[in-house]
Write a protein that holds these residues in place. Structure first.
Motif, PDB file in Angstrom:
ATOM      1  N   MET A 110       0.856  -1.162   0.000  1.00  0.00           N
ATOM      2  CA  MET A 110       0.000   0.000   0.000  1.00  0.00           C
ATOM      3  C   MET A 110       0.900   1.223   0.000  1.00  0.00           C
ATOM      4  N   THR A 111       0.762   2.038  -1.021  1.00  0.00           N
ATOM      5  CA  THR A 111       1.545   3.266  -1.081  1.00  0.00           C
ATOM      6  C   THR A 111       0.609   4.427  -1.327  1.00  0.00           C
ATOM      7  N   SER A 112       1.103   5.598  -1.055  1.00  0.00           N
ATOM      8  CA  SER A 112       0.313   6.803  -1.253  1.00  0.00           C
ATOM      9  C   SER A 112       1.222   7.896  -1.778  1.00  0.00           C
ATOM     10  N   THR A 113       0.683   8.696  -2.680  1.00  0.00           N
ATOM     11  CA  THR A 113       1.440   9.829  -3.197  1.00  0.00           C
ATOM     12  C   THR A 113       1.071  11.114  -2.470  1.00  0.00           C
ATOM     13  N   GLU A 114       0.248  11.008  -1.443  1.00  0.00           N
ATOM     14  CA  GLU A 114      -0.144  12.186  -0.681  1.00  0.00           C
ATOM     15  C   GLU A 114       1.074  12.789   0.009  1.00  0.00           C
ATOM     16  N   PRO A 115       1.170  14.121  -0.004  1.00  0.00           N
ATOM     17  CA  PRO A 115       2.266  14.738   0.752  1.00  0.00           C
ATOM     18  C   PRO A 115       2.173  14.351   2.224  1.00  0.00           C
ATOM     19  N   GLY A 116       3.294  14.040   2.812  1.00  0.00           N
ATOM     20  CA  GLY A 116       3.319  13.673   4.219  1.00  0.00           C
ATOM     21  C   GLY A 116       2.973  12.216   4.483  1.00  0.00           C
ATOM     22  N   SER A 117       2.690  11.451   3.438  1.00  0.00           N
ATOM     23  CA  SER A 117       2.353  10.047   3.629  1.00  0.00           C
ATOM     24  C   SER A 117       3.579   9.273   4.091  1.00  0.00           C
TER      25      SER A 117
ATOM     26  N   LEU B 192       3.933   6.004  13.312  1.00  0.00           N
ATOM     27  CA  LEU B 192       2.937   6.836  12.631  1.00  0.00           C
ATOM     28  C   LEU B 192       2.480   6.174  11.336  1.00  0.00           C
ATOM     29  N   ALA B 193       3.407   5.520  10.639  1.00  0.00           N
ATOM     30  CA  ALA B 193       3.061   4.805   9.412  1.00  0.00           C
ATOM     31  C   ALA B 193       2.076   3.671   9.703  1.00  0.00           C
ATOM     32  N   CYS B 194       2.263   2.979  10.824  1.00  0.00           N
ATOM     33  CA  CYS B 194       1.328   1.920  11.212  1.00  0.00           C
ATOM     34  C   CYS B 194      -0.079   2.476  11.417  1.00  0.00           C
ATOM     35  N   LEU B 195      -0.155   3.604  12.086  1.00  0.00           N
ATOM     36  CA  LEU B 195      -1.464   4.233  12.307  1.00  0.00           C
ATOM     37  C   LEU B 195      -2.079   4.685  10.987  1.00  0.00           C
TER      38      LEU B 195
ATOM     39  N   THR C  48      -5.560   3.342   9.280  1.00  0.00           N
ATOM     40  CA  THR C  48      -6.602   4.286   8.877  1.00  0.00           C
ATOM     41  C   THR C  48      -6.989   4.071   7.418  1.00  0.00           C
ATOM     42  N   GLN C  49      -5.985   3.954   6.547  1.00  0.00           N
ATOM     43  CA  GLN C  49      -6.254   3.739   5.128  1.00  0.00           C
ATOM     44  C   GLN C  49      -6.957   2.405   4.908  1.00  0.00           C
TER      45      GLN C  49
ATOM     46  N   ARG D 272     -11.885  -0.627   3.567  1.00  0.00           N
ATOM     47  CA  ARG D 272     -12.851  -1.635   3.986  1.00  0.00           C
ATOM     48  C   ARG D 272     -14.242  -1.033   4.119  1.00  0.00           C
ATOM     49  N   SER D 273     -14.344   0.155   4.661  1.00  0.00           N
ATOM     50  CA  SER D 273     -15.627   0.831   4.799  1.00  0.00           C
ATOM     51  C   SER D 273     -16.242   1.090   3.432  1.00  0.00           C
ATOM     52  N   TRP D 274     -15.403   1.479   2.483  1.00  0.00           N
ATOM     53  CA  TRP D 274     -15.891   1.745   1.137  1.00  0.00           C
ATOM     54  C   TRP D 274     -16.418   0.453   0.514  1.00  0.00           C
TER      55      TRP D 274
END
Length: 82
Positions: free
Chosen positions: A1-8, A62-65, A69-70, A75-77
């Motif tokens: 799982m990766t994200s391009t969001e700043p601060g990810s 913080l990455a674990c949290l 969250t992601q 899963r909710s979606w």
């Protein structure tokens, strides 16, 4: 799982079938995200976890949290669209 969001921090989470049976781990160090979350949910502070596992960094926790969250958002979606 990766994200391009700043601060990810998700780039710190690795999923490799050769490490911990493919469970998400922190930087491939064989620390499962699930285990770290269990420590935190059990009441351990960041400082306590970092003292116990000296090769981990605050950003790893913080990455674990962020990963949790992601994962819940995804899963909710899936539940909404099912």
């Amino acid at each position: 799982m990766t994200s391009t969001e700043p601060g990810s921090l998700l780039h710190r989470i690795v999923i490799d079938p050769e490490i911990c049976h493919g469970k998400p781990t922190i930087r491939g160090l064989r620390y499962p995200v699930e285990s770290v979350l269990e420590y935190l949910a059990g009441g351990d502070s960041f400082e306590e976890v970092l003292a116990e596992f000296s090769d981990l960094e605050r950003e790893d926790l913080l990455a674990c949290l962020q990963f949790a969250t992601q994962s819940l958002k995804m899963r909710s979606w899936q539940l909404v669209t099912a």
